[in-house]
Design a protein around this motif. Structure first.
Motif, PDB file in Angstrom:
ATOM      1  N   SER A  95       0.869  -1.169   0.000  1.00 57.10           N
ATOM      2  CA  SER A  95       0.000   0.000   0.000  1.00 57.10           C
ATOM      3  C   SER A  95       0.913   1.228   0.000  1.00 57.10           C
ATOM      4  O   SER A  95       1.496   1.583   1.025  1.00 57.10           O
ATOM      5  N   ILE A  96       1.032   1.842  -1.155  1.00 60.21           N
ATOM      6  CA  ILE A  96       1.986   2.929  -1.328  1.00 60.21           C
ATOM      7  C   ILE A  96       1.286   4.274  -1.108  1.00 60.21           C
ATOM      8  O   ILE A  96       0.387   4.640  -1.876  1.00 60.21           O
ATOM      9  N   PRO A  97       1.679   5.019  -0.088  1.00 61.13           N
ATOM     10  CA  PRO A  97       1.098   6.354   0.105  1.00 61.13           C
ATOM     11  C   PRO A  97       1.650   7.294  -0.966  1.00 61.13           C
ATOM     12  O   PRO A  97       2.850   7.358  -1.195  1.00 61.13           O
ATOM     13  N   MET A  98       0.748   7.993  -1.641  1.00 57.79           N
ATOM     14  CA  MET A  98       1.159   8.873  -2.734  1.00 57.79           C
ATOM     15  C   MET A  98       1.052  10.331  -2.339  1.00 57.79           C
ATOM     16  O   MET A  98       0.116  10.731  -1.663  1.00 57.79           O
ATOM     17  N   GLU A  99       2.011  11.097  -2.817  1.00 58.02           N
ATOM     18  CA  GLU A  99       1.967  12.546  -2.656  1.00 58.02           C
ATOM     19  C   GLU A  99       1.584  13.224  -3.967  1.00 58.02           C
ATOM     20  O   GLU A  99       1.491  14.446  -4.024  1.00 58.02           O
ATOM     21  N   LEU A 100       1.392  12.427  -5.007  1.00 61.16           N
ATOM     22  CA  LEU A 100       0.983  12.973  -6.305  1.00 61.16           C
ATOM     23  C   LEU A 100      -0.472  13.415  -6.208  1.00 61.16           C
ATOM     24  O   LEU A 100      -1.286  12.752  -5.571  1.00 61.16           O
ATOM     25  N   ASP A 101      -0.795  14.518  -6.871  1.00 59.43           N
ATOM     26  CA  ASP A 101      -2.161  15.026  -6.754  1.00 59.43           C
ATOM     27  C   ASP A 101      -2.903  15.110  -8.074  1.00 59.43           C
ATOM     28  O   ASP A 101      -4.108  15.303  -8.079  1.00 59.43           O
ATOM     29  N   THR A 102      -2.233  14.958  -9.196  1.00 59.45           N
ATOM     30  CA  THR A 102      -2.943  15.037 -10.473  1.00 59.45           C
ATOM     31  C   THR A 102      -3.262  13.635 -10.979  1.00 59.45           C
ATOM     32  O   THR A 102      -2.458  12.712 -10.807  1.00 59.45           O
TER      33      THR A 102
END
Length: 161
Positions: A95-102
């Motif tokens: 489960s990879i937490p993402m900081e990408l927002d688009t």
């Protein structure tokens, strides 16, 4: 200039694809490709509101990195298939937490993971902050998550400003 070529990356990609489909590069084929590369993005621009700015130099560097990783991963998977027993594999759901927002950046990250042999992205959380990935062999899941974030997500932040 932005009105004439609203999506320059798409325009270049369309010209290249057109030339590849033509099988034989000609001046006429190039001109038709340029016309398609200019007109298609103009007509589809209204369907792409709020698209992110793309750093194409960072995008090319990212593409080269991904191509290299695909080649290396193919050899790693071949080694695993030929020389390791099934019981020695350590598959894991990450489960990879993402900081990408688009959405575009998240799609590229998920596609990159799926294109790299040995991993496949399967779902994005409802909140859009986590990516669920299956890894064929991940003895240390936390290290694998950190590697994906450092190798791909950090670079995608520079590609999609």
């Amino acid at each position: 200039m932005r009105r004439l070529i609203p999506h320059p990356g798409l325009s270049v990609l369309l010209v290249i694809i057109w030339l590849l489909m033509a099988n034989e590069p000609t001046v006429g084929g190039l001109l038709v490709g340029i016309v398609i590369g200019i007109l298609l993005p103009i007509f589809t621009a209204p369907f792409w509101p709020g698209r992110p700015d793309v750093n194409y130099r960072a995008g090319v560097a990212y593409l080269l990195l991904v191509l290299w990783d695909i080649v290396v991963a193919n050899f790693e998977i071949a080694w695993i298939i030929l020389f390791r027993r099934n019981r020695d594999l350590r598959p894991a759901w990450l489960s990879i937490p993402m900081e990408l927002d688009t959405p575009e950046a998240i799609t590229v990250l998920a596609g990159t993971i799926s294109l790299t042999p040995g991993t496949v992205s399967s779902d994005v959380s409802a909140c859009g902050n986590y990516l669920l990935v299956h890894a064929l062999d991940a003895p240390d899941p936390e290290a694998e998550i950190a590697r994906i974030k450092a190798r791909y997500e950090a670079r995608l932040k520079r590609v999609f400003k």
